[in-house]
Design an enzyme around this catalytic site. Structure first.
Site, mmCIF file in Angstrom:
data_model
loop_
_atom_site.group_PDB
_atom_site.id
_atom_site.type_symbol
_atom_site.label_atom_id
_atom_site.label_comp_id
_atom_site.label_asym_id
_atom_site.label_seq_id
_atom_site.Cartn_x
_atom_site.Cartn_y
_atom_site.Cartn_z
ATOM 1 N N HIS A 151 -40.149 28.817 14.209
ATOM 2 C CA HIS A 151 -40.980 28.288 15.285
ATOM 3 C C HIS A 151 -41.026 29.271 16.466
ATOM 4 C CE1 HIS A 151 -42.315 24.772 17.911
ATOM 5 N NE2 HIS A 151 -41.819 25.577 18.834
ATOM 6 N N GLU A 152 -39.871 29.780 16.857
ATOM 7 C CA GLU A 152 -39.834 30.699 18.009
ATOM 8 C C GLU A 152 -40.508 32.028 17.701
ATOM 9 O OE1 GLU A 152 -39.177 29.290 20.626
ATOM 10 O OE2 GLU A 152 -38.011 27.595 19.883
ATOM 11 N N VAL A 174 -56.566 27.551 17.810
ATOM 12 C CA VAL A 174 -56.604 27.746 16.364
ATOM 13 C C VAL A 174 -57.496 26.654 15.787
ATOM 14 C CG1 VAL A 174 -55.229 27.644 14.247
ATOM 15 C CG2 VAL A 174 -54.330 28.838 16.250
ATOM 16 N N ASP A 210 -36.271 20.341 10.666
ATOM 17 C CA ASP A 210 -36.440 21.564 9.882
ATOM 18 C C ASP A 210 -37.000 21.325 8.478
ATOM 19 O OD1 ASP A 210 -35.393 22.817 12.098
ATOM 20 O OD2 ASP A 210 -33.757 23.817 11.026
#
Ligand code: ARG
Ligand code: ZN
Ligand code: CA
Length: 239
Positions: A151-152, A174, A210
């Site tokens: 994610h980061e 997007v 996750d």
């Protein structure tokens, strides 16, 4: 930019005792980044057919570079970038034009990680991941499977949260991520509908646990790859 991209990763570890962040933890994180940025997450088969057309193989390879360790008793670094400066008890960044710098430290405040978007100061360029959420860990619980780094690194490659950080009327720039109202957490059931469309809760740029995030889209791929063109903020990785 459509060619091969290889990103060496410098891992800056600030830990309470030497070796607390294990070699296995480091290797698992590099493996997870490679899975996720090559559409090799073991859960891709769970992608709903509505989103299957949008799935992208970003085709970026991450390689394990230098591992720099420092012992520190600081247990709550916060998010003011102090961990990125030796003068403040942290570790200075290494050649950010040619390396992704990851700082692993105790951030505190329940924060899993944070990132700097492209175009910022080179001294602070990179991502910070909380010790318990770096690679595969038991301590991380539902966030112990290495997806905070995915994610980061998405943010480090210019991706926004899929809900655009602002209810149904804000964009993530997007086109193929449906408009969404707010972050989703835990493991939402499909379909989760907001703003008159199905949320792409399984996107790495949502806030789910996750195990429940497993895709990037073609639009996100375009946005990331645009950084690597000649003159772009990440061009150093393709020279
Ligand atoms: N809250 C953090 C951010 O916005 C990271 C979220 C990561 N999510 C996860 N399932 N690991 O940058
Ligand atoms: Zn985020
Ligand atoms: Ca969108």
């Amino acid at each position: 930019y459509t060619g091969a991209i290889t990103i060496p990763v410098v891992i800056n570890i600030i830990e309470s005792s030497p070796g607390k962040v294990t070699d296995a933890q480091i290797n698992s994180q590099i493996a997870i980044l490679n899975e996720d940025f090559n559409n090799n997450n073991s859960r891709t088969s769970s992608i709903p057919s509505e989103f299957a057309v949008a799935v992208a193989d970003i085709d970026i390879t991450f390689t394990r570079g230098a591992v720099i360790r420092k012992t520190s008793s600081v247990s709550s670094w916060g998010t003011n970038d102090a961990m990125k400066f030796a003068s403040q008890g942290g570790i200075d960044a290494t050649d950010t034009a040619n390396n992704l710098n990851i700082w692993v430290c105790e951030i505190g405040g329940g924060i899993l990680g944070y990132a700097q978007f492209p175009g910022g100061a080179s001294a602070t360029d990179g991502v910070v991941i909380g010790t318990d959420f770096f690679g595969e860990t038991n301590a991380g619980g539902i966030y112990g499977h290495g997806r905070t780094a995915t994610h980061e690194v998405g943010h480090w490659l210019n991706l926004r949260h899929i809900w655009g950080d602002g209810r149904c009327n804000r964009d993530d720039f997007v086109a193929d991520t449906p408009t969404s109202d707010a972050p989703n957490y835990n493991c939402p059931s499909y379909p989760t509908v907001n703003c008159r469309s199905t949320d792409m809760t399984m996107n790495y740029m949502d806030y789910v646990q996750d195990d429940c995030m497993y895709m990037f889209t073609n639009g996100q791929n375009d946005r990331m790859r645009a950084l690597f063109v000649s003159g772009g903020p990440r061009e150093g990785f393709v020279n």
